[in-house]
Design a protein around this motif. Structure first.
Motif, short mmCIF file in Angstrom:
data_model
loop_
_atom_site.label_atom_id
_atom_site.label_comp_id
_atom_site.label_asym_id
_atom_site.label_seq_id
_atom_site.Cartn_x
_atom_site.Cartn_y
_atom_site.Cartn_z
N TYR A 55 9.67 13.44 38.38
CA TYR A 55 10.39 13.44 39.66
C TYR A 55 10.53 11.99 40.10
N GLU A 56 11.73 11.64 40.56
CA GLU A 56 11.99 10.26 40.95
C GLU A 56 12.55 10.20 42.37
N TRP A 57 12.05 9.24 43.14
CA TRP A 57 12.59 8.91 44.44
C TRP A 57 13.28 7.55 44.31
N LYS A 58 14.58 7.52 44.55
CA LYS A 58 15.36 6.31 44.31
C LYS A 58 15.87 5.74 45.64
N ALA A 59 15.83 4.43 45.75
CA ALA A 59 16.32 3.73 46.95
C ALA A 59 17.33 2.67 46.54
N ASP A 60 18.27 2.40 47.44
CA ASP A 60 19.32 1.41 47.19
C ASP A 60 20.10 1.73 45.92
N VAL A 61 20.41 3.03 45.71
CA VAL A 61 21.14 3.41 44.51
C VAL A 61 22.53 2.78 44.53
N LEU A 62 23.05 2.49 43.35
CA LEU A 62 24.33 1.82 43.21
C LEU A 62 25.42 2.85 42.94
N GLU A 63 26.42 2.91 43.82
CA GLU A 63 27.52 3.87 43.71
C GLU A 63 28.83 3.19 44.09
N ARG A 98 22.01 -5.40 45.78
CA ARG A 98 20.56 -5.50 45.66
C ARG A 98 20.10 -4.61 44.51
N PRO A 99 19.03 -4.98 43.82
CA PRO A 99 18.50 -4.10 42.77
C PRO A 99 18.04 -2.76 43.35
N ASP A 100 18.31 -1.67 42.64
CA ASP A 100 17.81 -0.37 43.08
C ASP A 100 16.33 -0.24 42.72
N ARG A 101 15.63 0.64 43.44
CA ARG A 101 14.20 0.85 43.21
C ARG A 101 13.93 2.33 42.92
N THR A 102 12.96 2.57 42.05
CA THR A 102 12.63 3.94 41.66
C THR A 102 11.13 4.14 41.66
#
Length: 697
Positions: free
Chosen positions: A515-523, A488-492
């Motif tokens: 400052y960034e809050w990131k969701a669904d980061v790709l690792e 899924r695409p990550d969101r910032t």
């Protein structure tokens, strides 16, 4: 009609970008920037602008618009973000008031296609821009070109690194009026040869040396690209076309001789050789049509199509003992990508309130294949994967609205929202549907002619690399990655504050914190298949500071200028394998770049020095942690226009050599388990020399 046929038809309709009316602000006689006068700032509705004529750039002898942009005081050039969609990736430079419609060649190529003699002036505009032009950018440069004028540039360069071949580079541009079109063309070609040496030391779980290896790596690149843009008045508006074709090859030969725990003056005990070849070609065709009505509203239609075809062949041989083959193999990967975008916007171009509305549709496709054959020294197959084809398709639609409010001559605010729906499907029936809401808001305040403050908040959605949906392999590092069809695409969500301060003719300081809050980061993590691959691995935080300064040194060194760029950042992510807090993958916490230049008064000579700080990169895989460090690097140059009316430059880089240490910590079965050893690769590159001659006609 099929979706392929529909998007192809849109590409053929292609109606592309053009300029808004150029702003004619006051200028001094010597080309220095001045700001528009104001008896009462509250009565101003124009965004503050500064104008830089050709005279300002003369000391630098620029060859094209890109060179000029690099010399704007306090301006940090940006090609745009990796966000999804055409509108979400806007850079901070316009050409005749419009954003170039290009993705593969990008903004940089469009600027390099414009000869410096073709530039009437560069406008530096502070304050929010309409979404369709430079969305979210608070400081924007606009290249204003002469009309009905022919000019061109040429650049010939030779380059050598250490004892490698001396190879040429050629670049030429030409702009003219051609059959009623304002056209420009660029030919860009180069040949490069480079090498590196390394000493690789391997240890066991107790830290005892188990092997030392000498590595020699030879690399060669070949590149050629031909691009154009052409514009004319048509259908009651302005029509702009652009196109590009390219061809690129890369070859890297890695030869490793292992000596065990013996010295390098003994006979080698084993050998590993890898031949890696890449071949890529691609093209792009775009069009943009715009019309501004008497009411001040402007309608734009944009269409863009791109394609790329890439083949990578990895062949390796392993000998143990030396000259006795125990394993050999071939890994062949092929990728074909196509993209088509259609976008239309309708917005008000002037006034205190400037709304804009639009829709965008896109189709993306990747056809990927991987073929693996590994045999032992007797030709017996150890591993075989027949050519496996994978197709990934995405269909995306987006609607958006944006409002810029010029509250006073000092205060500008903008708010916007985008709603997106997309469907990603893979061959075999896997299908995902996503919906995203992407709001944004910003405010900028001009304290006085020297100081501007801005605050911006926005949500963005990342662009997936469809290559990660398919399996891949790396022979040199002995890694294999499974494809993941459920990405899924990550969101910032990003909050940023910025301060811009200008002083004198060339002085400027720009500082921002974010400052960034990131969701669904790709690792990289363990997939349901049990193998290693990219996956959405949770949430993370990222923050940092960017500072850029142009500091004139005339008080001490006449004609001197010091440019400093500082990038500091940090991140926080809970590792899905170890459950410990760490950096994000592919992370470098700090970078510092310092450039000094002196244009020697009353001469045609200039010289300078360059400093790039050491880097520290972090990478995380299932069973491996990678720590990559590079040394401080230095450069120097001298340039002149003294001879034959052309610009001649001699450039040294990596003056004291490049030193890069790559440490791999290996674990079993994962990084949560036992460390079973390390591999330290101490790499070096020689000093490089460039000799560049360029001119205009």
């Amino acid at each position: 009609m099929t979706m392929n046929g529909f998007m192809a038809s849109l590409s053929l309709l292609a109606l592309l970008s053009s300029g808004a009316t150029a702003h004619n602000g006051p200028e001094t006689g010597d080309g220095r920037p001045v700001k528009a006068p104001a008896a009462n700032a509250a009565d101003i509705v124009d965004t503050p602008r500064e104008n830089y004529t050709a005279v300002f750039f003369e000391p630098y002898a620029p060859q094209n618009a890109y060179d000029m942009i690099q010399r704007l005081p306090g301006f940090v050039y940006s090609t745009g973000s990796e966000a999804r969609g055409f509108g979400g990736t806007a850079g901070n430079v316009l050409i005749d008031g419009a954003r170039p419609t290009s993705k593969s060649g990008g903004l940089t190529e469009a600027l390099r296609r414009i000869p410096a003699a073709q530039v009437m002036r560069v406008e530096l505009q502070r304050g929010a821009m309409a979404a369709g032009e430079a969305a979210g950018q608070t400081v924007v440069a606009n290249i204003v070109r002469f009309k009905n004028k022919s000019s061109g540039t040429w650049t010939v360069e030779t380059r050598r690194v250490g004892n490698n071949k001396i190879l040429p580079m050629l670049d030429a541009t030409f702009a003219t009026k051609l059959m009623g079109w304002d056209a420009s063309f660029q030919l860009d070609t180069f040949l490069k040869s480079s090498s590196r040496d390394a000493v690789i030391s391997s240890t066991d779980t107790n830290g005892m040396l188990t092997d030392r290896t000498l590595e020699d790596r030879q690399e060669e690149e070949r590149f050629a690209a031909l691009s154009f843009d052409a514009g004319r008045d048509a259908f009651g508006g302005r029509l702009q076309l652009n196109g590009r074709v390219k061809y690129f090859t890369w070859n890297g030969d890695t030869n490793r001789l292992g000596y065990g725990t013996s010295g390098f003056d003994t006979a080698p005990q084993d050998r590993f050789f890898n031949d890696n070849d890449k071949e890529e070609y691609g093209g792009e065709l775009g069009a943009d049509w715009s019309r501004t009505y008497r009411s001040g509203w402007r309608w734009r239609l944009i269409a863009l199509g791109t394609f790329e075809d890439e083949t990578e062949a990895d062949s390796f041989i392993e000998q143990q003992p030396y000259r006795t083959v125990i394993e050999q193999g071939d890994i062949i990967a092929r990728e074909k990508t196509t993209e088509a975008i259609f976008r239309t916007t309708y917005g008000l171009t002037d006034g205190a309130l400037r709304p804009e509305f639009g829709v965008e549709g896109a189709y993306n496709r990747l056809d990927s294949s991987l073929e693996i054959l590994i045999m032992d020294g007797n030709g017996v197959t150890l591993e075989e994967m027949a050519e496996t084809m994978v197709r990934i398709e995405e269909l995306r639609a987006e609607t958006f609205g944006n409002l810029v409010w010029q509250a006073t001559g000092r205060l500008t605010a903008d708010v916007g929202a985008k709603a997106e729906v997309s469907r990603i499907s893979t061959q075999g029936g896997t299908e995902q549907t996503f919906t995203f809401l992407k709001p944004s808001a910003g405010v900028s305040y001009t304290v006085n002619e020297q100081v501007q403050l801005s605050l911006k908040a926005q949500r963005s959605v990342g662009q997936l690399d469809f290559s990660d949906f398919a399996a891949s392999a790396d022979a040199v590092d002995d890694r294999q990655f499974d494809g993941n069809p459920n990405l899924r695409p990550d969101r910032t969500d990003r909050l940023e504050a910025k301060l811009d301060y200008t002083f004198g003719e060339r002085g400027a300081i720009s500082t921002s914190v974010y400052y960034e809050w990131k969701a669904d980061v790709l690792e990289q993590t363990i997939l349901p298949t049990g193998g290693q691959g990219l996956a959405n691995a949770g949430s993370a935080k990222r923050w940092g500071m960017n500072a850029n300064a142009n500091l004139p040194l005339d008080f001490a060194i006449k004609g001197g200028l010091l440019e400093i760029d500082v990038y500091l950042k940090d991140s926080q992510f809970e590792d899905p394998i170890t459950s410990q807090t760490r950096y994000l993958h592919d992370f470098n916490p700090s970078q510092v770049f310092i450039d000094f230049r002196q244009d020697i008064p009353d001469t045609n000579w200039a010289w300078g020095l360059e400093y790039n700080s050491s880097g520290h990169w972090h990478g995380y895989y299932i069973d491996e942690y990678e720590d990559f460090r590079e040394n401080n690097r230095y450069g120097a140059f001298i340039e002149t226009t003294e001879f034959f009316g052309v610009k001649t430059s001699l450039i040294l880089y990596d003056v004291f050599g490049g030193h890069f240490d790559r440490l791999r910590e290996l674990y079993n079965p994962t990084r949560k388990g036992t460390r079973i050893g390390t591999e330290l690769s101490e790499r070096t590159r020689d000093t490089g020399v460039r000799f560049v001659v360029s001119g205009q006609f």
